[in-house]
Design a protein around this motif. Structure first.
Motif, PDB file in Angstrom:
ATOM      1  N   LYS A   1       2.633   1.333  -3.505  1.00  0.00           N
ATOM      2  CA  LYS A   1       1.686   1.261  -4.670  1.00  0.00           C
ATOM      3  C   LYS A   1       0.653   2.238  -4.748  1.00  0.00           C
ATOM      4  N   HIS A   2       0.099   2.715  -3.687  1.00  0.00           N
ATOM      5  CA  HIS A   2      -0.872   3.641  -3.357  1.00  0.00           C
ATOM      6  C   HIS A   2      -0.732   4.848  -2.310  1.00  0.00           C
TER       7      HIS A   2
ATOM      8  N   GLU B   1     -12.941  -5.083  -1.409  1.00  0.00           N
ATOM      9  CA  GLU B   1     -12.652  -6.231  -2.478  1.00  0.00           C
ATOM     10  C   GLU B   1     -11.595  -7.214  -2.083  1.00  0.00           C
ATOM     11  N   HIS B   2     -10.653  -6.585  -1.445  1.00  0.00           N
ATOM     12  CA  HIS B   2      -9.322  -7.411  -1.058  1.00  0.00           C
ATOM     13  C   HIS B   2      -9.585  -8.256   0.123  1.00  0.00           C
TER      14      HIS B   2
ATOM     15  N   GLY C   1     -12.891   1.159  -1.166  1.00  0.00           N
ATOM     16  CA  GLY C   1     -13.308   0.007  -2.248  1.00  0.00           C
ATOM     17  C   GLY C   1     -12.481  -0.985  -2.382  1.00  0.00           C
ATOM     18  N   TRP C   2     -11.199  -0.710  -2.506  1.00  0.00           N
ATOM     19  CA  TRP C   2      -9.938  -1.477  -2.826  1.00  0.00           C
ATOM     20  C   TRP C   2      -9.855  -2.591  -1.371  1.00  0.00           C
ATOM     21  N   LEU C   3     -10.107  -1.920  -0.360  1.00  0.00           N
ATOM     22  CA  LEU C   3      -9.896  -2.670   0.975  1.00  0.00           C
ATOM     23  C   LEU C   3     -11.224  -3.529   1.068  1.00  0.00           C
TER      24      LEU C   3
ATOM     25  N   LEU D   1       0.740  -1.168  -0.004  1.00  0.00           N
ATOM     26  CA  LEU D   1      -0.016  -0.024  -0.062  1.00  0.00           C
ATOM     27  C   LEU D   1       0.765   1.081   0.055  1.00  0.00           C
TER      28      LEU D   1
ATOM     29  N   GLU E   1     -11.851   5.123  -3.290  1.00  0.00           N
ATOM     30  CA  GLU E   1     -11.161   4.183  -3.943  1.00  0.00           C
ATOM     31  C   GLU E   1     -10.307   3.436  -2.822  1.00  0.00           C
ATOM     32  N   ALA E   2      -9.819   4.039  -1.987  1.00  0.00           N
ATOM     33  CA  ALA E   2      -8.988   3.070  -1.106  1.00  0.00           C
ATOM     34  C   ALA E   2      -9.934   2.338  -0.154  1.00  0.00           C
TER      35      ALA E   2
ATOM     36  N   TYR F   1     -17.293   0.298   5.474  1.00  0.00           N
ATOM     37  CA  TYR F   1     -16.356  -0.829   5.382  1.00  0.00           C
ATOM     38  C   TYR F   1     -17.004  -2.188   6.043  1.00  0.00           C
TER      39      TYR F   1
ATOM     40  N   TRP G   1      -3.583   7.175  -1.193  1.00  0.00           N
ATOM     41  CA  TRP G   1      -4.739   6.603  -0.200  1.00  0.00           C
ATOM     42  C   TRP G   1      -4.292   6.939   1.112  1.00  0.00           C
TER      43      TRP G   1
END
Length: 173
Positions: free
Chosen positions: A66-67, A94-95, A90-92, A63, A87-88, A143, A70
């Motif tokens: 790469k980001h 899904e991951h 949403g990534w979390l 993290l 975005e952060a 989340y 965020w």
């Protein structure tokens, strides 16, 4: 499974577990992933719980490199994953959802071993103090709500450094 199941770089943190921010199973320690442990436990009618601390991000992690957009905080220091950033978040979602499914995790444990207020305050202008905090907290609750929606009946444990998150909105979830 407590802290330390994930990949970390010992050159950054010889102690290991505080080096959070690469949420991938350490295949050196767990060549078959956590799924092998979960499957064994499930065969004995035992549920598994896995520890996460997604908001604290250490230098050198996935993290962090790469980001950086965020993250809140000073370069070179640990940072805070901004859950107010869609975005952060949403990534979390899904991951972590992917890890829960692929590794057969039954219960989710979330820790929080840092003081977030300085990160939030340094992100807001003097006349806008509290905005980043508000967005982060509502993002954090969103989340959890999404994890609960996707995994009906899954318990969430909030250890949060000995009770840092004993607030009504966290506890009612």
């Amino acid at each position: 499974m407590d802290a330390g199941w994930y990949v970390y770089d010992p050159s950054y943190s010889p102690a290991g577990w505080p080096h959070t921010g690469t949420w991938e199973v350490d295949r050196k320690r767990f060549p078959n992933g956590l799924r092998a442990i979960s499957d064994h436990a499930h065969g004995k009618d035992i549920k598994t719980i896995v520890w996460f601390e997604p908001e604290r991000v250490a230098p050198g992690t996935w993290l962090y490199t790469k980001h950086p957009e965020w993250l809140l905080g000073k370069d070179g220091d640990q940072k805070l994953l901004d859950l107010g950033n869609p975005e952060a978040r949403g990534w979390l979602i899904e991951h972590v959802d992917g890890l829960i499914k692929s590794q057969g995790i039954d219960l989710y444990r979330q820790d929080f071993n840092m003081e977030p207020l300085p990160y939030w305050r340094s992100n807001d202008a003097d006349d806008r103090q509290g905005i980043t905090e508000n967005h982060h907290v509502t993002g954090y609750l969103a989340y959890w709500d999404e994890l609960r929606r996707r995994h009906r009946g899954m318990l969430i444990d909030t250890c949060a450094s000995g009770g840092r998150r004993n607030d009504i909105e966290t506890l009612r979830r």
